[in-house]
Design a protein around this motif. Structure first.
Motif, short mmCIF file in Angstrom:
data_model
loop_
_atom_site.label_atom_id
_atom_site.label_comp_id
_atom_site.label_asym_id
_atom_site.label_seq_id
_atom_site.Cartn_x
_atom_site.Cartn_y
_atom_site.Cartn_z
N PHE A 228 -31.77 13.79 57.48
CA PHE A 228 -30.67 14.51 56.86
C PHE A 228 -29.52 14.73 57.85
CE2 PHE A 228 -28.55 18.59 56.16
CZ PHE A 228 -28.03 18.40 54.89
N THR A 229 -29.86 15.23 59.05
CA THR A 229 -28.81 15.51 60.02
C THR A 229 -28.14 14.21 60.49
OG1 THR A 229 -30.50 15.55 61.78
CG2 THR A 229 -29.82 17.65 60.83
N GLY A 230 -28.91 13.13 60.64
CA GLY A 230 -28.32 11.85 61.02
C GLY A 230 -27.38 11.33 59.96
N THR A 231 -27.83 11.41 58.69
CA THR A 231 -26.98 10.96 57.58
C THR A 231 -25.72 11.82 57.48
OG1 THR A 231 -28.94 10.22 56.37
CG2 THR A 231 -26.90 10.53 55.11
N ALA A 232 -25.87 13.15 57.63
CA ALA A 232 -24.70 14.04 57.57
C ALA A 232 -23.73 13.74 58.70
CB ALA A 232 -25.16 15.49 57.64
N THR A 233 -24.26 13.43 59.89
CA THR A 233 -23.38 13.10 61.02
C THR A 233 -22.61 11.81 60.76
OG1 THR A 233 -24.89 14.20 62.56
CG2 THR A 233 -23.33 12.63 63.49
N ILE A 234 -23.31 10.80 60.25
CA ILE A 234 -22.66 9.52 59.96
C ILE A 234 -21.58 9.69 58.89
CG2 ILE A 234 -23.03 7.22 58.99
CD1 ILE A 234 -25.79 7.26 60.31
N LEU A 235 -21.91 10.45 57.83
CA LEU A 235 -20.93 10.68 56.77
C LEU A 235 -19.75 11.49 57.30
CD1 LEU A 235 -23.27 11.48 53.74
CD2 LEU A 235 -21.98 9.38 54.17
N GLY A 236 -20.01 12.45 58.18
CA GLY A 236 -18.92 13.22 58.76
C GLY A 236 -18.01 12.36 59.61
N LEU A 237 -18.60 11.50 60.42
CA LEU A 237 -17.79 10.58 61.24
C LEU A 237 -17.00 9.63 60.36
CD1 LEU A 237 -20.33 9.74 64.10
CD2 LEU A 237 -18.26 11.14 64.27
N ALA A 238 -17.65 9.13 59.28
CA ALA A 238 -16.93 8.23 58.38
C ALA A 238 -15.75 8.94 57.72
CB ALA A 238 -17.89 7.70 57.31
N ALA A 239 -15.95 10.22 57.37
CA ALA A 239 -14.84 10.98 56.77
C ALA A 239 -13.71 11.17 57.76
CB ALA A 239 -15.36 12.33 56.28
N LEU A 240 -14.04 11.46 59.01
CA LEU A 240 -13.01 11.64 60.04
C LEU A 240 -12.25 10.34 60.29
CD1 LEU A 240 -14.88 13.89 62.63
CD2 LEU A 240 -13.01 14.54 61.14
N ILE A 241 -12.99 9.21 60.33
CA ILE A 241 -12.33 7.92 60.53
C ILE A 241 -11.42 7.61 59.35
CG2 ILE A 241 -12.77 5.43 60.68
CD1 ILE A 241 -15.34 6.12 62.22
N GLY A 242 -11.91 7.91 58.12
CA GLY A 242 -11.09 7.66 56.94
C GLY A 242 -9.83 8.50 56.93
N MET A 243 -9.95 9.77 57.32
CA MET A 243 -8.77 10.64 57.40
C MET A 243 -7.80 10.16 58.47
SD MET A 243 -10.62 14.37 56.95
CE MET A 243 -9.10 15.25 57.28
N GLY A 244 -8.38 9.71 59.60
CA GLY A 244 -7.52 9.19 60.67
C GLY A 244 -6.78 7.94 60.23
N TYR A 245 -7.48 7.07 59.52
CA TYR A 245 -6.83 5.84 59.04
C TYR A 245 -5.76 6.17 58.01
CZ TYR A 245 -6.25 1.25 56.90
OH TYR A 245 -5.71 0.08 56.40
N TYR A 246 -6.04 7.14 57.14
CA TYR A 246 -5.05 7.54 56.12
C TYR A 246 -3.80 8.12 56.80
CZ TYR A 246 -3.14 10.03 52.09
OH TYR A 246 -2.32 10.50 51.10
N TRP A 247 -4.04 8.96 57.81
CA TRP A 247 -2.90 9.53 58.55
C TRP A 247 -2.11 8.42 59.25
CZ3 TRP A 247 -1.74 9.48 63.79
CH2 TRP A 247 -0.70 10.32 64.20
#
Length: 269
Positions: A228-247
């Motif tokens: 769970f924590t590994g999946t949550a970390t990966i999803l969190g990183l993916a969200a940050l990368i997506g937000m960075g790319y959008y910005w």
């Protein structure tokens, strides 16, 4: 009121009375079930010293009044019975609207001298709300060790504390309770530790504030926590990368508009 109506009421009352009688006097648990094999941790509760004629409990820092071994789909409980005046030991669980008897199995009673009898040698019966175990008495008091097994819900152990005292509950190997989303211990344990077999022990050791009421333990597999924590970390990183790319895309479009003069501030007139 006609005779047919009176007959109907009489039959209804007879059925209710019959159900009550069956609930009161029918044991509902076979001798084969009561005598099933089970392994109990007798040494986890106090032993007895009967050398002076009167049984005296031998308590150590490692012993507890009640020891419960949770295996997943079942639990094995051992109770230290010391000078109990009530010979009936009641076992129940809470239903939707009322209490229900527990279908116990592998019932044993060990006398202070070490003699152990099977459940079929004891009187056991069920009522509508309780399973009753009639314990052997000596001069009006019960002394000995009681053990039985009961059904349990995987990852969610619930048991009413049928007697006050100190408790120790051991969970299956690899399971934990500390992560708040998946784990819960009510009432909160006084101590906890993990043994060499990777089993979590929960202890309630305060003799001045003994455990009473219902015990609830929600537990989870430690591997699932890591997943769970590994999946949550990966999803969190993916969200940050997506937000960075959008910005970054917005920044690129803003600079392109400026180069093309759309955002220069010059207008007609």
């Amino acid at each position: 009121m006609n005779r047919r109506l009176l007959l109907g009421i009489g039959l209804a009352l007879l059925l209710v009375a019959s159900a009550g009688c069956l609930g009161l006097f029918g044991d509902g648990i076979s001798d084969a079930r009561l005598d099933r094999n089970a392994t109990y941790d007798w040494n986890e509760v106090p032993s007895w010293n009967a050398s002076n004629g009167t049984p005296e409990p031998v308590e150590t820092p490692e012993t507890t009044d009640v020891f419960v071994n949770v295996t997943g789909n079942a639990y094995h409980a051992v109770y230290h019975i010391d000078n109990r005046t009530d010979e009936e030991f009641e076992v129940w669980t809470r239903g939707i609207s009322n209490d229900n008897p527990v279908d116990i199995s592998a019932l044993r009673f060990r006398y202070p001298n070490g003699t152990t009898v099977n459940g079929s040698e004891l009187r056991v019966y069920k009522t509508n709300y309780r399973t009753h175990i009639v314990l052997p008495t000596d001069d009006g008091a019960v002394n000995g060790t009681l053990a039985f097994s009961g059904p349990a819900e995987p990852k969610h152990f619930r048991m009413w504390n049928y007697m006050e005292g100190t408790y120790e509950v051991v969970l299956p190997a690899g399971f934990r309770t500390s992560f708040f989303l998946f784990g819960q211990v009510v009432p909160a344990a006084d101590n906890s530790f993990v043994d060499d077999d990777n089993r979590l022990h929960l202890e309630w050791t305060d003799e001045d504030d003994p455990v009473s009421g219902r015990m609830t333990i929600k537990y989870y597999l430690q591997r699932d926590y890591y997943i769970f924590t590994g999946t949550a970390t990966i999803l969190g990183l993916a969200a940050l990368i997506g937000m960075g790319y959008y910005w970054y895309q917005i920044r690129e479009l803003t600079e392109l508009r400026e180069e093309m003069g759309f955002d220069s501030g010059d207008g007609p007139g």
